[in-house]
Design a protein around this motif. Structure first.
Motif, short mmCIF file in Angstrom:
data_model
loop_
_atom_site.label_atom_id
_atom_site.label_comp_id
_atom_site.label_asym_id
_atom_site.label_seq_id
_atom_site.Cartn_x
_atom_site.Cartn_y
_atom_site.Cartn_z
N LYS A 98 0.83 -1.21 0.00
CA LYS A 98 0.00 0.00 0.00
C LYS A 98 0.87 1.26 0.00
O LYS A 98 0.58 2.23 -0.70
CB LYS A 98 -0.94 0.00 1.19
N ALA A 99 1.95 1.23 0.77
CA ALA A 99 2.87 2.37 0.79
C ALA A 99 3.51 2.56 -0.59
O ALA A 99 3.61 3.69 -1.08
CB ALA A 99 3.94 2.17 1.86
N VAL A 100 3.91 1.47 -1.20
CA VAL A 100 4.56 1.55 -2.51
C VAL A 100 3.56 1.98 -3.59
O VAL A 100 3.93 2.67 -4.54
CB VAL A 100 5.22 0.20 -2.86
N ALA A 101 2.29 1.64 -3.43
CA ALA A 101 1.29 2.00 -4.44
C ALA A 101 1.19 3.52 -4.59
O ALA A 101 1.09 4.03 -5.71
CB ALA A 101 -0.08 1.41 -4.08
N GLY A 102 1.24 4.23 -3.48
CA GLY A 102 1.20 5.69 -3.56
C GLY A 102 2.44 6.26 -4.22
O GLY A 102 2.37 7.21 -5.00
N VAL A 103 3.57 5.66 -3.94
CA VAL A 103 4.82 6.10 -4.55
C VAL A 103 4.82 5.78 -6.05
O VAL A 103 5.30 6.57 -6.86
CB VAL A 103 6.03 5.45 -3.84
N ARG A 104 4.25 4.64 -6.39
CA ARG A 104 4.20 4.23 -7.81
C ARG A 104 3.47 5.28 -8.65
O ARG A 104 3.88 5.60 -9.76
CB ARG A 104 3.52 2.87 -7.94
N LYS A 105 2.40 5.84 -8.10
CA LYS A 105 1.67 6.89 -8.82
C LYS A 105 2.55 8.11 -9.05
O LYS A 105 2.53 8.70 -10.12
CB LYS A 105 0.41 7.29 -8.03
N ALA A 106 3.32 8.48 -8.03
CA ALA A 106 4.20 9.64 -8.16
C ALA A 106 5.33 9.38 -9.15
O ALA A 106 5.86 10.31 -9.75
CB ALA A 106 4.79 9.99 -6.79
N CYS A 107 5.68 8.10 -9.35
CA CYS A 107 6.78 7.74 -10.25
C CYS A 107 6.32 7.47 -11.68
O CYS A 107 7.15 7.14 -12.54
CB CYS A 107 7.49 6.50 -9.71
N LYS A 108 5.03 7.60 -11.94
CA LYS A 108 4.51 7.32 -13.28
C LYS A 108 5.23 8.18 -14.32
O LYS A 108 5.34 9.39 -14.19
CB LYS A 108 3.02 7.58 -13.33
N GLY A 109 5.78 7.51 -15.34
CA GLY A 109 6.49 8.19 -16.41
C GLY A 109 7.92 8.55 -16.07
O GLY A 109 8.60 9.19 -16.86
N ARG A 110 8.39 8.16 -14.90
CA ARG A 110 9.76 8.45 -14.47
C ARG A 110 10.62 7.19 -14.64
O ARG A 110 10.10 6.08 -14.68
CB ARG A 110 9.78 8.89 -12.99
N PRO A 111 11.95 7.35 -14.71
CA PRO A 111 12.84 6.19 -14.88
C PRO A 111 13.05 5.43 -13.57
O PRO A 111 14.16 5.31 -13.07
CB PRO A 111 14.14 6.83 -15.39
N VAL A 112 11.96 4.94 -13.00
CA VAL A 112 11.98 4.19 -11.75
C VAL A 112 11.35 2.84 -12.03
O VAL A 112 10.22 2.78 -12.53
CB VAL A 112 11.20 4.95 -10.64
N ASP A 113 12.06 1.75 -11.72
CA ASP A 113 11.49 0.43 -12.00
C ASP A 113 10.96 -0.23 -10.72
O ASP A 113 11.10 0.31 -9.62
CB ASP A 113 12.49 -0.46 -12.73
N GLU A 114 10.37 -1.39 -10.88
CA GLU A 114 9.75 -2.09 -9.74
C GLU A 114 10.77 -2.49 -8.68
O GLU A 114 10.45 -2.50 -7.50
CB GLU A 114 8.98 -3.32 -10.23
N ASP A 115 12.00 -2.79 -9.11
CA ASP A 115 13.04 -3.12 -8.12
C ASP A 115 13.35 -1.92 -7.24
O ASP A 115 13.54 -2.05 -6.03
CB ASP A 115 14.32 -3.61 -8.81
N ASP A 116 13.40 -0.73 -7.86
CA ASP A 116 13.62 0.50 -7.09
C ASP A 116 12.50 0.70 -6.07
O ASP A 116 12.75 1.06 -4.92
CB ASP A 116 13.68 1.73 -8.01
N LEU A 117 11.27 0.47 -6.51
CA LEU A 117 10.12 0.64 -5.61
C LEU A 117 10.14 -0.39 -4.49
O LEU A 117 9.81 -0.08 -3.34
CB LEU A 117 8.81 0.54 -6.40
N ALA A 118 10.55 -1.62 -4.82
CA ALA A 118 10.63 -2.66 -3.79
C ALA A 118 11.68 -2.30 -2.73
O ALA A 118 11.44 -2.46 -1.52
CB ALA A 118 10.95 -4.01 -4.42
N ARG A 119 12.82 -1.78 -3.18
CA ARG A 119 13.86 -1.37 -2.23
C ARG A 119 13.37 -0.21 -1.37
O ARG A 119 13.61 -0.17 -0.16
CB ARG A 119 15.14 -0.99 -2.98
N LEU A 120 12.69 0.74 -1.99
CA LEU A 120 12.14 1.86 -1.24
C LEU A 120 11.14 1.35 -0.19
O LEU A 120 11.18 1.78 0.96
CB LEU A 120 11.47 2.86 -2.18
N GLY A 121 10.26 0.45 -0.58
CA GLY A 121 9.29 -0.11 0.35
C GLY A 121 9.95 -0.81 1.52
O GLY A 121 9.53 -0.65 2.68
N GLN A 122 11.02 -1.55 1.24
CA GLN A 122 11.76 -2.24 2.31
C GLN A 122 12.42 -1.23 3.24
O GLN A 122 12.38 -1.37 4.46
CB GLN A 122 12.82 -3.17 1.71
N GLU A 123 13.00 -0.19 2.66
CA GLU A 123 13.65 0.85 3.47
C GLU A 123 12.64 1.55 4.38
O GLU A 123 12.93 1.79 5.56
CB GLU A 123 14.34 1.86 2.56
#
Length: 172
Positions: free
Chosen positions: A64-89
């Motif tokens: 759920k935390a990553v879902a909000g960040v994913r919206k902010a990253c739409k169209g940006r050079p951020v991949d799912e691995d980056d989001l997973a690491r951010l969620g873990q952090e």
């Protein structure tokens, strides 16, 4: 703890070990029913609970935390691995706080710093919603803070410079 095989309500812990990440405990158990006596493993983890503004609580979910960040990253050079690491952090930071109940506001704060390091544009998008930017001036103020931080880092040699690099040709 009920035995998963016979549903007997008496079990004995044979061994307990803390997981490598320190966030859970693995326990080997044995059923105390003479007719069963089977062994099984349980895992205990601290459940983080988010206290919402309405007063309701719900379990913290990294997705759920990553879902909000994913919206902010739409169209940006951020991949799912980056989001997973951010969620873990973010989850690690919240667990280190030591409290089983976290205000929803604290989850947002925990997201801001790693998101700023990941992608400044996504950070501005997320911060604009999270902090409720009302005008272009709010964006300008936040951008000024980002630039000042970047300038401090480049002056102290602590990071990439945000300015244009200039090269001088050797003379002589």
């Amino acid at each position: 703890m009920h035995c998963p095989y016979c549903k007997h309500n008496d079990t004995k812990v044979l061994d307990s070990r803390v997981s490598e990440d320190g966030c859970s405990i693995r326990r080997r158990r044995v059923c105390q029913s003479p007719a069963c006596e089977k062994r099984f493993t349980t895992v205990e983890a601290m459940q983080l609970t988010v206290l919402k503004r309405s007063g309701a609580t719900e379990p913290f979910t990294r997705d759920k935390a990553v879902a909000g960040v994913r919206k902010a990253c739409k169209g940006r050079p951020v991949d799912e691995d980056d989001l997973a690491r951010l969620g873990q952090e973010v989850e690690d930071q919240l667990r280190l706080a030591g409290s089983p109940e976290i205000a929803a506001h604290e989850v947002g704060l925990a997201i801001l710093s790693p998101l700023r390091r990941l992608d400044e544009v996504a950070y501005l998008r997320f911060a604009s919603v999270y902090r409720g930017f009302d005008s272009a001036a709010d964006f300008e103020n936040e951008i000024a803070l980002l630039r000042a931080e970047r300038q401090l880092q480049s002056e102290s040699g602590g990071g990439a410079s945000g300015g244009l690099a200039t090269a001088s040709a050797p003379t002589g």
